[in-house]
Design a protein around this motif. Structure first.
Motif, short mmCIF file in Angstrom:
data_model
loop_
_atom_site.label_atom_id
_atom_site.label_comp_id
_atom_site.label_asym_id
_atom_site.label_seq_id
_atom_site.Cartn_x
_atom_site.Cartn_y
_atom_site.Cartn_z
N ASP A 95 0.81 -1.22 0.00
CA ASP A 95 0.00 0.00 0.00
C ASP A 95 0.84 1.27 0.00
O ASP A 95 0.52 2.24 -0.69
CB ASP A 95 -0.93 0.01 1.22
N LYS A 138 -4.91 6.83 -6.12
CA LYS A 138 -6.12 7.01 -5.32
C LYS A 138 -6.88 5.68 -5.20
O LYS A 138 -6.74 4.80 -6.04
CB LYS A 138 -7.04 8.05 -5.98
N PRO A 139 -7.69 5.53 -4.14
CA PRO A 139 -8.50 4.31 -4.00
C PRO A 139 -9.31 4.03 -5.26
O PRO A 139 -9.90 4.92 -5.85
CB PRO A 139 -9.41 4.64 -2.81
N PHE A 140 -9.28 2.76 -5.68
CA PHE A 140 -9.99 2.23 -6.84
C PHE A 140 -9.38 2.63 -8.17
O PHE A 140 -9.79 2.12 -9.21
CB PHE A 140 -11.48 2.59 -6.83
N TRP A 143 -8.76 -1.94 -5.58
CA TRP A 143 -7.82 -1.67 -4.49
C TRP A 143 -8.24 -0.45 -3.67
O TRP A 143 -8.58 0.60 -4.21
CB TRP A 143 -6.41 -1.41 -5.03
N ILE A 144 -8.25 -0.64 -2.34
CA ILE A 144 -8.37 0.44 -1.37
C ILE A 144 -7.25 0.20 -0.34
O ILE A 144 -7.06 -0.94 0.09
CB ILE A 144 -9.72 0.42 -0.63
N TYR A 153 -11.25 0.99 6.60
CA TYR A 153 -11.31 -0.11 5.65
C TYR A 153 -10.22 -1.14 5.98
O TYR A 153 -9.24 -1.29 5.23
CB TYR A 153 -11.14 0.41 4.22
#
Length: 321
Positions: free
Chosen positions: A237, A246-248, A253-254, A260
């Motif tokens: 990460d 950025k997330p997604f 992926w987050i 989360y």
């Protein structure tokens, strides 16, 4: 059954219409005729904007309505004013839940406060859907079906979130894999969503259901989808965050955080499976997606990191070894 589908020619809608026709229901479409206007040319169509032209529905009585295209209260109010139906299905989203920190959310988990408004953003999408759900339940308290899908995958997916992996892991060479091997991910095949919807309309089911496949780890996803010539390269990460991802933006992926902890948004599907519903496996979804993409006019992916970001990540991974 006499079924009205609001929408019906884009991604989720086209699969629902195909399933309804396969089951020999009498389907009518109500939409603006802008998305894939030549699709289902044999199906009766009422052309109009749901906010302005819902009075066109007033003269008909429907056994069931399937509403796929409502995002704001204004999308629903005019339709609910004029519609006459025995059963109403509303396609919502697991984004109505406001807390994914305690594991997979259940239908009775905490949801956002509903809001009014017209602007649909990452922050308002879930709360607006909450308001839409309540409007449907108020109008059809004993005969409404609220479906909360996770990320939807399958042929004709315009987001390419699952599609990215079905194609990328089928290629030769190194493939960057975000997060840890044990990180769980989840989606719902659009065909499974369609089958659940039509089956439960036929049964006049009343209630709210999460709809998502059984979660798998990223390692399982890679093992099931990777070709013999594909070489997974695991990326933690922090490297992704340092690269400004950025997330997604990296599909499915987050980053792992307190909000989360799974590194993803997961939904419990127990209630749906108790209705004799069984989601198909990831390999079957991936194969259908690859077959669709072979015949697609565009090979571009709408969700993917760009070449510059990928190069930056590869350098960071090499330095981290």
């Amino acid at each position: 059954m006499k079924i009205l589908v609001i929408g019906g020619t884009s991604f989720v809608g086209r699969h629902i219409v195909e399933e309804a026709l396969k089951k020999e229901h009498a389907v009518t479409l109500f939409n603006r005729g802008k998305s894939n206007p030549n699709l289902f040319s044999e199906v009766p169509r009422i052309t109009g904007d749901r906010r302005k032209d819902a009075d066109k529905l007033e003269k008909e009585k429907w056994d069931a309505v399937i509403d796929i295209s409502a995002y704001t209260p204004s999308d629903l109010l005019s339709v609910l004013r004029y519609i006459s139906a025995d059963h109403y299905t509303f396609i919502s989203t697991i984004s109505v839940y406001d807390d994914f920190s305690k594991g997979p959310v259940k239908e009775n988990s905490s949801i956002h406060m509903g809001i009014e408004g017209e602007e649909v953003t990452g922050g308002t999408y879930g709360p607006l859907k909450v308001t839409c759900e309540r409007l449907v339940e108020d109008r059809f308290p004993d005969n409404s079906l609220i479906i909360r899908p996770g990320i939807v995958a399958g042929p004709h997916d315009p987001t390419d979130r699952f599609t990215y992996w079905a194609l990328k892991l089928n290629e030769e060479g190194e493939v960057l894999i975000p997060g840890s091997r044990s990180r769980k991910v989840q989606w719902i095949d659009a065909r499974d969503l369609a089958e659940f919807t039509i089956s439960n309309i036929e049964n006049r089911t009343n209630g709210t259901f999460n709809l998502a496949a059984n979660p798998v780890t990223m390692e399982e996803l890679v093992k099931n989808l990777a070709s013999p010539d594909s070489v997974p390269v695991w990326v933690n990460d922090q490297i992704l965050l340092d690269a400004g991802i950025k997330p997604f933006r990296f599909p499915l992926w987050i980053p792992v955080t307190e909000d989360y902890p799974e590194g993803f948004i997961l939904a419990d599907n127990t209630k749906a499976k108790e209705m004799s519903w069984k989601p198909r496996g990831l390999a079957e979804t991936a194969e259908a997606v690859r077959e669709w993409k072979k015949g697609s006019s565009s090979s571009d992916l709408t969700t993917a990191i760009d070449a510059e970001q990928e190069s930056k990540i590869r350098v960071a991974v090499e330095n981290d070894r």
